[in-house]
Every structure is written in C-alpha cells, then in structure tokens.
Design a protein around this motif. Structure first.
Motif, PDB file in Angstrom:
ATOM      1  N   GLU A  29       0.833  -1.206   0.000  1.00  0.00           N
ATOM      2  CA  GLU A  29       0.000   0.000   0.000  1.00  0.00           C
ATOM      3  C   GLU A  29       0.872   1.261   0.000  1.00  0.00           C
ATOM      4  OE1 GLU A  29      -3.938  -1.344   2.562  1.00  0.00           O
ATOM      5  OE2 GLU A  29      -2.104  -0.816   3.611  1.00  0.00           O
ATOM      6  N   LEU A  52       1.147   4.148  -2.979  1.00  0.00           N
ATOM      7  CA  LEU A  52       0.842   5.568  -2.760  1.00  0.00           C
ATOM      8  C   LEU A  52       2.017   6.451  -3.161  1.00  0.00           C
ATOM      9  CD1 LEU A  52      -1.015   5.376   0.677  1.00  0.00           C
ATOM     10  CD2 LEU A  52      -2.009   5.596  -1.603  1.00  0.00           C
ATOM     11  N   SER A  98       2.614   9.317  -6.287  1.00  0.00           N
ATOM     12  CA  SER A  98       2.899  10.685  -5.825  1.00  0.00           C
ATOM     13  C   SER A  98       4.374  11.008  -6.038  1.00  0.00           C
ATOM     14  CB  SER A  98       2.545  10.819  -4.341  1.00  0.00           C
ATOM     15  OG  SER A  98       1.248  10.348  -4.067  1.00  0.00           O
ATOM     16  N   ARG A 101       5.078  12.459  -0.230  1.00  0.00           N
ATOM     17  CA  ARG A 101       4.013  12.639   0.741  1.00  0.00           C
ATOM     18  C   ARG A 101       4.612  12.731   2.144  1.00  0.00           C
ATOM     19  NH1 ARG A 101       1.142  13.895  -2.785  1.00  0.00           N
ATOM     20  NH2 ARG A 101      -0.881  13.035  -3.433  1.00  0.00           N
ATOM     21  N   GLU A 115       0.077  12.982   5.468  1.00  0.00           N
ATOM     22  CA  GLU A 115      -0.669  12.749   4.226  1.00  0.00           C
ATOM     23  C   GLU A 115      -0.835  11.251   3.960  1.00  0.00           C
ATOM     24  OE1 GLU A 115       0.419  16.685   1.549  1.00  0.00           O
ATOM     25  OE2 GLU A 115       1.885  15.065   1.711  1.00  0.00           O
ATOM     26  N   LEU A 116       0.238  10.490   4.177  1.00  0.00           N
ATOM     27  CA  LEU A 116       0.151   9.048   3.987  1.00  0.00           C
ATOM     28  C   LEU A 116      -0.806   8.418   4.999  1.00  0.00           C
ATOM     29  CD1 LEU A 116       3.895   8.204   3.274  1.00  0.00           C
ATOM     30  CD2 LEU A 116       1.999   8.023   1.656  1.00  0.00           C
ATOM     31  N   GLU A 124      -3.433   9.838   6.303  1.00  0.00           N
ATOM     32  CA  GLU A 124      -4.784  10.151   5.838  1.00  0.00           C
ATOM     33  C   GLU A 124      -5.193   9.207   4.706  1.00  0.00           C
ATOM     34  OE1 GLU A 124      -8.432  11.922   5.434  1.00  0.00           O
ATOM     35  OE2 GLU A 124      -6.949  12.555   6.922  1.00  0.00           O
ATOM     36  N   GLU A 125      -4.261   8.935   3.771  1.00  0.00           N
ATOM     37  CA  GLU A 125      -4.582   8.098   2.626  1.00  0.00           C
ATOM     38  C   GLU A 125      -4.709   6.618   2.999  1.00  0.00           C
ATOM     39  OE1 GLU A 125      -1.409   9.162  -0.001  1.00  0.00           O
ATOM     40  OE2 GLU A 125      -2.591  10.711  -0.979  1.00  0.00           O
ATOM     41  N   ALA A 165      -7.602   0.896   2.584  1.00  0.00           N
ATOM     42  CA  ALA A 165      -7.131   2.280   2.580  1.00  0.00           C
ATOM     43  C   ALA A 165      -8.019   3.135   1.683  1.00  0.00           C
ATOM     44  CB  ALA A 165      -5.681   2.340   2.081  1.00  0.00           C
ATOM     45  N   ALA A 180      -7.439   5.721  -0.120  1.00  0.00           N
ATOM     46  CA  ALA A 180      -6.842   6.057  -1.407  1.00  0.00           C
ATOM     47  C   ALA A 180      -6.871   4.878  -2.364  1.00  0.00           C
ATOM     48  CB  ALA A 180      -5.402   6.540  -1.203  1.00  0.00           C
ATOM     49  N   ARG A 234     -10.469   4.394  -3.666  1.00  0.00           N
ATOM     50  CA  ARG A 234     -10.766   5.352  -4.739  1.00  0.00           C
ATOM     51  C   ARG A 234     -10.173   4.897  -6.061  1.00  0.00           C
ATOM     52  NH1 ARG A 234      -9.534   9.142  -0.602  1.00  0.00           N
ATOM     53  NH2 ARG A 234      -7.457   9.478  -1.472  1.00  0.00           N
TER      54      ARG A 234
END
Length: 420
Positions: free
Chosen positions: A327, A331, A335, A339, A343-344, A346-347, A403, A405, A408
């Motif tokens: 994961e 991410l 990016s 990050r 931020e990570l 949150e994602e 997760a 992110a 999504r």
C-alpha cells in the motif's frame, strides 16, 4: 442458537445481501468483504463452478516442491487424532489454492469428493467463492466460514476453518491448512484449534531455520577469523549467520541473480561472493552505492502477492511485499513529488494522526529497499525510475486493502447486489 437455526438466519442474510435489501443481521466484516469481492469478480452465487483439476503428475510435482511437505507431520499430529471422532477432514493447500493433501474420516472424504473438494482441485476464492481455503489466502488471516456464509449455495451444508501458513524466513505465504466438515459437526473453537496448529507448523520452520544457520556459522567462523576486513556469512535467503568487521545485520536482501564473483549488494556495496555449504561468504571491497539503483518495478498485478524489483548497475533483486508495504509503495508511486507522514496516514487510514505507524512501516521498507526511498517528504529517490504494474481489472488492485486512497483507485470495478 443451534446449527440449523444459525444456518437459516445466514441464508436470510445472504439472500438479502444479494438482492440489495436489508438483512435480518449484518454479516461478519470478513464475510461481507469477501462477498463484495465475489460480486465484483462475477462469481455466480447459485452455480458450482470448478476449474481444471491438476493431474496426478502435476499434483505430485507441487507436493515435492512445496515447503509445506516437511510440515505434514506437525499438522497431522496436531489435527488428525480428533478428526475421525469429530467427522472432519484436514486439507492442506498451496499458495495458489490448489489442494495438495487431504486426510480424515472416510465418509466425509466421500462427501467432499461430490463437492469437488478433492486433491488437485482449485479452491481459490475467485473460482469457488467464499471458503476457508481461498478466503484465508486473500485475507492472510485465519477465517471460519459457516454454512450460508459460503457465497456459492452448493457449499451451504459445510463449515470450514482455515489458517494461513507463512515462511518465517521471509514472511512468504506458503499455503493454508483447513479443517472442514458437515454443518452440524463444526465447533466454534475449531478456528482457534486450526490457527494454533498452523502457528506450531511455522514454529517448526523457524526452528529448522535456526538450526541451519548454526550449521552455517560453524563452517563460516574459521574463515571469517582469517579475513582482515569486513565480511558476512549469510544463508540462501540472506539471513546472517556470522560477521566480522561490521555490525551484524539481521538479514541482507540478496540480488536476484546471485552467485560467486564480484556483486554489488545494496546494504554492503561491492562484495566478493564465495559459496559456502548452505549459504554464501560476502567479503566487502567497497562502500555502498545507493545511486547505483536505476529502476524499481512495483508489481501489483497478482492480487495479494506483490513485489518490488530493484535494478542497478550490477543486476537486480526482488523483495516480496507485505500488504501494508505494498500500500505504501503504491501511494508513493502515485505521488512523484512525495508525501508527508500525515498525508500518507490520511490516505491509508482516513486519519492524519496515525503518523507513528506510517513512520515505523516506512522505516522497515527503507531497510529492505536501500537507496530507493528518501524522506522529508517520503518519496522515491530522484534518480530512480519507477514502473508501476497494475492488475488488468481495477477491482483486483490490492484486494486486501481498506485504505481510502486504494478504494478510490478501484472505482472502475463493477458488480451487482449491495452488501451492507
């Protein structure tokens, strides 16, 4: 609630979930998530689909090469004495969901044959739906599937409890041990029993590994005593047996193409490699060169089995990734500018405050991928080319992940039915 009443309730839960209605009770989270995967993958809830059985020769070949083969005495000792009386059978499957061994009460074995639960069969979740073998492989956690918790209706007269078995040397998933039987014969404690036996099997592998390291240490110690510089003796998996001239690392990731001669090793730099019985002797001749890493391939195309392959001037090496590390690297690959830990967090968790967990996991990743990742912010190193291989079906992207992110990123998946 007795078994029959519980089965009736679960059939109502499943029917409502498939119809998009309101079930009389919520399915267990791990079962609901599996049903979502089945709907997204097009598994038919009323059709008993079966894939091609392995031939006797193919089954025997898998048996001979499976690390689970040496664990059969532990599994039999822990499970078989109780199976005849309890009217259960024991099944051992490899990491592909193929049933390699099956033992237990003869009458239950005959019933299992009619269900297609036979040696050589494919019990991957994507083939036969929610079950103790395939679902345990996907989630990498012990799971019990009771009656109508099975996605396919023909399995509703059965209950199964499966636990994954991992190789303690590298965390690699080796397969699943499962105990199955008719609906009325399963006890709620069966899952704890099977899980305990799976842990005993992993402990047996760990003991054998430590014994092999001790044998390698006895061979390497006299050689290291005569080396004036830095050197380390490791087994075939990179675990350290003995060192001289440097702090002993627990494990050294070895390049994919590894053998005698001059080799660049990420944690050590330039080394001269010599074979030892059961391992290798690495004599360090130069400093580490993180900049030698030119390219990283992050392969997420095989469902829950993910890997990172690092390419440099001296060759390549691969690292199997845990679900969490897969994961994080996904991410970061998405990016390029990097990050922060918040931020990570949150994602990954939908919560920007869980930075301690993120930093700890990234520290572990960076130990294995030396010279690949930087921090402040976390990102792939500037000179490293990153290739991300996604699965063909967006719904198959990191199937274990919850997760935000990642969810999504799966928005392209399709399916029918609603599961609460």
């Amino acid at each position: 609630m007795d078994a029959r009443e519980a089965a009736r309730l679960l059939k109502g839960v499943r029917a409502a979930a498939l119809a998009g209605g309101h079930p009389p009770a919520a399915p267990r989270p791990e079962i609901a998530e599996s049903w979502r995967r089945m709907l997204a993958g097009g598994v038919h809830p009323e059709r008993d689909a079966r894939s091609r059985m392995l031939s006797a020769a193919e089954t025997e070949e898998r048996r001979q090469t499976s690390p689970l083969r040496e664990l059969l005495p532990v599994l039999r000792e822990g499970l078989l004495p109780e199976l005849d009386e309890a009217l259960h059978i024991m099944v051992v499957a490899d990491a592909d969901g193929r049933l390699l061994w099956r033992e237990g009460h003869s009458s239950i074995l005959r019933k299992a044959d009619r269900l297609g639960f036979a040696v050589g069969a494919d019990w991957d979740e994507a083939v036969v739906g929610t079950n103790g073998v395939g679902t345990a492989l996907v989630t990498r956690r012990p799971v019990q599937v009771f009656s109508a918790e099975h996605f396919v209706s023909s399995h509703h007269d059965w209950t199964c409890a499966g636990a994954p078995v991992r190789d303690p040397r590298d965390g690699r998933l080796l397969g699943v041990v499962d105990v199955s039987g008719p609906l009325a014969t399963m006890h709620p404690a069966t899952l704890s029993w099977v899980s305990s036996v799976a842990r005993l099997a992993e402990r047996e592998l760990r003991v054998r590994h430590l014994e092999s390291l001790e044998r390698l240490r006895c061979v390497a110690a006299p050689l290291l005593a005569r080396i004036p510089g830095r050197a380390v003796a490791v087994d075939a998996h990179g675990w350290t047996a003995a060192v001289t001239g440097l702090a002993p690392p627990e494990r050294i990731p070895l390049p994919k193409s590894f053998g005698p001669g001059r080799v660049w090793v990420p944690q050590l730099g330039d080394c001269v490699v010599e074979p030892l019985p059961g391992g290798w002797l690495l004599s360090v001749t130069g400093e580490g060169r993180g900049a030698a890493v030119a390219r990283v391939v992050l392969d997420l195309s095989r469902g829950a089995s993910c890997s990172a392959t690092v390419y440099g001037a001296a060759g390549s090496w691969s690292q199997e990734l845990s679900p969490r590390h897969a994961e994080l690297l996904f991410l970061l690959a998405e990016s390029p500018r990097g990050r922060s830990a918040a931020e990570l967090s949150e994602e990954l968790f939908g919560d920007p405050t869980r930075t301690v967990t993120v930093r700890a996991e990234l520290s572990r990743v960076r130990r294995h991928l030396a010279g690949v990742l930087t921090h402040r912010p976390y990102r792939f190193a500037q000179d490293v080319e990153v290739e991300l291989i996604r699965p063909g079906d967006p719904a198959a992207l990191l199937p274990h992940s919850t997760a935000p992110a990642v969810i999504r990123a799966r928005l392209g998946r399709t399916g029918t039915g609603v599961i609460p």
